[in-house]
Structures are given as structure tokens and as C-alpha cells.
Design an enzyme around this catalytic site. Structure first.
Site: not given
Length: 220
Positions: A136, A206
Site C-alpha cells: 500500500c 492492490e
């Protein structure tokens, strides 16, 4: 000398390349991304970032290392003071009101990503949980740096790019990478394997997060 995080980066390279080339990311830079998709992304990311911040605190509560605990708590607070503050500014500009926030359900991918983080800590412990945090931070930096070379004609999208291309963000990425390498150096081979698995799984989520926003994913 090759760091453990270099190994992690290589292990997830195909997923990261797919993120770089995802239509959400490409259209964000070109300015062609429909605003409705960006609004959906912001609503889901608000949920994710709140949980992400709390996940830092959850890891900190389980660690015996004072420096690691302090670092994670600082990062949790920094998320609230900076990245999440940028999101709130977007909400004001795009007139995303509290009623809309309350009425928007958590999308399946956002829900699954958060559950992956929580399960990693509960099942595998501190070091894999920290590794699960890293994509992230790090992937967003690489995307921000890549998109910054061309910029975006849409002010909202350019502001998003600027968030991940700045010195403040780069410093936080280096801090989380350093912690990950430190934990890997002191961990067992089994623990390092679990760290890599957690990193790759977060990288997968993601990629799926872009797709979730692009298709404005629903449960049914």
C-alpha cells in the site's frame, strides 16, 4: 547488497506491472477516468484507510519492541494527519456528504483486503503483518512517481498523483521498508516465507482494488 524488500518486490513484480497498466491508473493520468469511478474509489478507500490505520495500531499492540511499537503508532497517526486529510479535501471538493458515505456499502474487494490484513496478523504474527502493509505504501509511491512524469490534466487526479510523489511520502516508504528488512533479518526462514506470502497477497489486492473501483463493484 540485496535487501529482503528487493526479494519481495521481485516476487510481486507481475502484479505491480498489471497495476501500473490498469485502466483506472492509465485513465487517471490521461484525464479520461470518469469522475463517478474516482468518487467510488474515494468512498472505498476511505473505509480501507481507516482500517489500515487501525491495523498499524493492532500490530503495535502485539509487539514487544518499543521502537517498532512507536514507529507503527507514528505511522498510524501520520496517515490520519496527512493522507486521510487529503481524502477529506477531495470529499469536500466533490461534495461527497456524510449521508452518501453512510449509505455506501463496503465493496467486496475492500472488505476482503482488510480481512486479509487482519487474518495475517492473527495467524502469522507481527513480521508478516508488517510485510502485508508494505505494498500500500510502496506501490503507490512507484505509481505516483511514474504518473508524475506526465501529470494529469484533471486537477483532482493531479492532486492524487502529487500525494504519492512527494518527499514526505518517500520518507514514510523508506521507514516501512527499513522496518520490514529489520524484521526479516531477525526472523526465521519460515517467517520470511510468510512475509513474502503476505506481501504478494496484498499486492494482489492492490491490483483488485483498481478493478473494484473501475467497475464500481457490488455484491450482487
Amino acid at each position: 547488497m540485496t535487501e529482503f524488500t528487493d526479494q519481495l518486490h521481485q516476487a510481486a513484480s507481475s502484479l505491480w506491472q498489471k497495476s501500473m497498466k490498469h485502466p483506472f491508473v492509465q485513465e487517471l493520468q490521461s484525464g479520461e477516468l470518469p469522475l463517478a469511478k474516482f468518487r467510488f474509489y474515494l468512498l472505498q478507500d476511505r473505509y480501507y484507510l481507516n482500517q489500515f490505520s487501525e491495523f498499524h495500531r493492532a500490530i503495535a499492540a502485539k509487539t514487544d519492541g518499543q521502537q517498532t511499537e512507536q514507529f507503527l503508532l507514528e505511522m498510524a497517526q501520520d496517515l490520519k494527519d496527512s493522507e486521510m486529510a487529503v481524502r477529506e479535501n477531495f470529499f469536500k471538493q466533490l461534495q461527497i456528504m456524510p449521508a452518501e458515505i453512510a449509505q455506501t456499502p463496503v465493496a467486496p474487494t475492500a472488505y476482503a483486503y482488510v480481512n486479509h490484513l487482519q487474518m495475517t496478523l492473527a495467524r502469522d504474527g507481527i513480521a508478516p503483518a508488517v510485510a502485508a502493509l508494505v505494498p500500500c505504501y510502496w506501490l503507490y509511491q512507484e505509481i505516483g512517481q511514474k504518473l508524475a512524469t506526465g501529470g494529469s490534466p484533471v486537477s483532482y487526479y493531479q492532486e492524487w498523483i502529487d500525494t504519492y510523489d512527494g518527499e514526505w511520502y518517500a520518507a514514510n516508504v523508506q521507514r516501512i521498508l527499513q522496518l520490514t528488512n529489520t524484521l526479516a533479518d531477525s526472523g526465521s526462514a519460515d517467517e520470511r516465507e510468510k512475509m513474502q506470502q503476505a506481501f504478494v497477497r496484498s499486492s494482489y489486492y492492490e491490483l483488485q482494488f483498481w478493478q473494484m473501483a473501475y467497475e464500481q463493484q457490488e455484491w450482487a
